[in-house]
Structure formats: C-alpha cells, structure tokens
Design a protein around this motif. Structure first.
Motif, PDB file in Angstrom:
ATOM      1  N   TYR A  94       0.852  -1.194   0.000  1.00  0.00           N
ATOM      2  CA  TYR A  94       0.000   0.000   0.000  1.00  0.00           C
ATOM      3  C   TYR A  94       0.887   1.243   0.000  1.00  0.00           C
ATOM      4  N   CYS A  95       0.320   2.331  -0.522  1.00  0.00           N
ATOM      5  CA  CYS A  95       1.033   3.597  -0.621  1.00  0.00           C
ATOM      6  C   CYS A  95       0.000   4.721  -0.668  1.00  0.00           C
ATOM      7  N   PRO A  96       0.409   5.989  -0.600  1.00  0.00           N
ATOM      8  CA  PRO A  96      -0.554   7.102  -0.632  1.00  0.00           C
ATOM      9  C   PRO A  96      -1.384   7.173  -1.908  1.00  0.00           C
ATOM     10  N   GLU A  97      -0.927   6.505  -2.979  1.00  0.00           N
ATOM     11  CA  GLU A  97      -1.676   6.537  -4.232  1.00  0.00           C
ATOM     12  C   GLU A  97      -2.899   5.615  -4.201  1.00  0.00           C
ATOM     13  N   CYS A  98      -2.851   4.596  -3.345  1.00  0.00           N
ATOM     14  CA  CYS A  98      -3.936   3.607  -3.339  1.00  0.00           C
ATOM     15  C   CYS A  98      -4.531   3.387  -1.953  1.00  0.00           C
ATOM     16  N   SER A  99      -4.075   4.118  -0.950  1.00  0.00           N
ATOM     17  CA  SER A  99      -4.577   3.871   0.401  1.00  0.00           C
ATOM     18  C   SER A  99      -4.482   5.123   1.260  1.00  0.00           C
ATOM     19  N   VAL A 100      -5.138   5.061   2.404  1.00  0.00           N
ATOM     20  CA  VAL A 100      -5.123   6.147   3.393  1.00  0.00           C
ATOM     21  C   VAL A 100      -4.824   5.523   4.749  1.00  0.00           C
ATOM     22  N   GLU A 101      -3.933   6.150   5.489  1.00  0.00           N
ATOM     23  CA  GLU A 101      -3.565   5.637   6.808  1.00  0.00           C
ATOM     24  C   GLU A 101      -4.320   6.398   7.893  1.00  0.00           C
ATOM     25  N   LEU A 102      -4.948   5.663   8.791  1.00  0.00           N
ATOM     26  CA  LEU A 102      -5.642   6.250   9.931  1.00  0.00           C
ATOM     27  C   LEU A 102      -5.043   5.674  11.206  1.00  0.00           C
ATOM     28  N   THR A 103      -4.819   6.533  12.174  1.00  0.00           N
ATOM     29  CA  THR A 103      -4.230   6.090  13.436  1.00  0.00           C
ATOM     30  C   THR A 103      -5.137   6.451  14.607  1.00  0.00           C
ATOM     31  N   LEU A 104      -4.967   5.696  15.677  1.00  0.00           N
ATOM     32  CA  LEU A 104      -5.752   5.942  16.893  1.00  0.00           C
ATOM     33  C   LEU A 104      -4.896   5.564  18.105  1.00  0.00           C
ATOM     34  N   HIS A 105      -4.832   6.469  19.069  1.00  0.00           N
ATOM     35  CA  HIS A 105      -4.112   6.189  20.313  1.00  0.00           C
ATOM     36  C   HIS A 105      -4.846   6.898  21.446  1.00  0.00           C
ATOM     37  N   VAL A 106      -5.502   6.105  22.275  1.00  0.00           N
ATOM     38  CA  VAL A 106      -6.288   6.642  23.383  1.00  0.00           C
ATOM     39  C   VAL A 106      -5.945   5.863  24.656  1.00  0.00           C
ATOM     40  N   LYS A 107      -5.773   6.588  25.759  1.00  0.00           N
ATOM     41  CA  LYS A 107      -5.511   5.957  27.051  1.00  0.00           C
ATOM     42  C   LYS A 107      -6.374   6.623  28.106  1.00  0.00           C
TER      43      LYS A 107
END
Length: 279
Positions: A96-109
């Motif tokens: 995957y790369c920015p041309e074919c995907s989107v990265e989403l992150t989550l960090h909760v404590k």
C-alpha cells in the motif's frame, strides 16, 4: 404502463425527495431489467473507501483484537474523492502507498476514574479528504469501545478503495428498494389473505397511478415502465452521487461489451478476408 415500446429518448428520472442521506426518485420509460440492474449496481459496484487492514499495537480494552478490527472495517469514510485513489490491484506498490490507500491512526488511554468512550472521531487520517463520516461538528462519532482507568488502545488502519462485491463494508448504501405496479395490474404478485385483499393496504405510490378498471380485459402484453426508487446511504457518498456513479458504471459495462463485440466482428471479417485471399 402499457404494451407500447419505450420512448427513443431513453429513461427518465424524477427526484421526489432528496436529503443528506436519502433519495427518493421515479425511474420511467425503461425496462424492469434496467431498474433492477441499477439497484444492484448501487448496492455492490459503486466504489468507496473503507478500512481494509488493522495493525493493533496495544489493546488492553475489554474487546478482542478481532472484534475491534471488525468494527473499524464497518466505519463509513468520506469517499467523495474516491476517484483520486487507485485500486490496490492497479497500483505499482508492493502492499500500500498514498496513491492507493489512506492511513488512519488511533491512540487513546484512559487515566481518569470515569469511563472513557473511544469513537470514530478519535481516528486521525493521513489525508484530510478521507475522514470518518460525522453528521455535523457536534457529532461525537460512532462508539468503538469504552475504556476504564488504565486501559489503552493504539492501532493503525489502512483504508483502501473497493466495491461491495468484494466485501459489504464498501457498500455506499444501507438499503435500496424499488416498487412498480402498486395496484398489481400485471398480477406479478399473489397476495395471501384470510378474508379479502383489503388486508394488503396500497402503498403511497398508488396515488401516482390510475386505479385499475375491474371490467377491462387483462393485457398480456403490458410491461412495467415506472419504478419508484428509495435509497438510504451510510454517509460515505451523497445519495445523488451514488445514483450518478451507478449509472456511469452501467454505461461503462455496456460500452465494454460493445467494444468486445466489435473486436470479435473485426476479427471474423479479417479471418474471412484472409481466407478469400488464399484461394
């Protein structure tokens, strides 16, 4: 409806109601097969963006990794710019790369004694064009999991472009239905009743058609030519965009078939010409 042929002008659409997540329209002057094709394409072949991979680094919540991954996969993501993304199968990258995907992150404590709710609003996207869908600025998002003191959740998601033929998470609609012949003049429906057909009330669409004449002979050549559609979206695309993209997909499919037929014809003609030249 009648037994006459459809007009040369092609199908017509009349929008009766349009809201943020619903559309109600009438498709007329076309065949039942076309109406059903449009319904099926709206459900299964309109591309959207959805979370396809989840990499969980830390999860001390009460929910298992698989449970969270399933919930994340069903999160509706804004897909208005879906045409700018490539399908992974068409991309030259290895995974995957920015041309074919989107990265989403989550960090909760959770550090408080009170329960902390983790929602889709806590997801951060690498591309602001593809964010989890929210109704408005006051919307807190869809609940993913609840944390108690000491619980922590840290993960990364990869969202990709796809269609619901591959997985239901890519479907832009929660439901699409259409009705025709509300008076059942064509007798396509057999009503089961205990005492009389009055047990089956007419739909709201009956007011837009003339009631049947009980003394008129049955027309065996009659065909339905007016279809009452209603669709509700999940929020990833506007309802009018779903209809427009579905129609474009249908046209592209027919154009591809037409191109294949023309190639076959050209090949046959070339073979015949070569055969004659050999005599």
């Amino acid at each position: 409806m009648d037994g006459s042929s459809y007009g040369l002008g092609g199908p017509n659409i009349t929008i009766r109601e349009l809201t943020k997540d619903r559309i109600n329209f009438v498709l007329s002057d076309t065949d039942l097969s076309v109406a059903n094709s449009l319904r099926r394409v709206m459900i299964a072949e309109v591309p959207t963006v959805a979370i396809d991979m989840v990499e969980i680094e830390t999860n001390t919540t009460v929910l298992a990794d698989e449970f969270l991954a399933h919930r994340l996969g069903m999160v509706a993501i804004d897909s208005r710019d879906v045409d700018k993304l490539r399908y992974t199968r068409d991309c030259t990258c290895s995974q995957y790369c920015p041309e074919c995907s989107v990265e989403l992150t989550l960090h909760v404590k959770c550090t408080d004694d009170r329960t902390k709710e983790v929602t889709t609003k806590d997801l951060s996207s690498s591309n602001p064009s593809y964010m989890p869908v929210l109704q408005d600025k006051e919307d807190s998002g869809v609940l993913l999991v609840k944390l108690r003191k000491g619980h922590e959740l840290k993960l990364k998601c990869i969202a990709k472009k796809g269609v619901a033929k591959e997985h239901a998470k890519w479907s832009p609609v929660s439901g699409v239905s259409f009705e025709y012949d509300p008076y059942n003049k064509l007798r396509h429906t057999t009503y089961w009743f205990e005492e009389s057909e009055d047990e089956w009330p007419l739909s709201k669409n009956a007011q837009f058609e003339a009631p049947p004449d009980k003394d008129a002979p049955f027309d065996y050549n009659a065909k339905p030519d007016k279809f009452y559609f209603e669709a509700e979206t999940v929020g990833s695309l506007a309802p009018e965009e779903v209809v427009t993209m579905a129609m474009k997909t249908l046209v592209d499919k027919l154009a591809y078939v037409q191109m294949q037929i023309q190639e076959e014809v050209d090949t046959k003609e070339q073979d015949n010409a070569n055969a004659w030249s050999n005599y």
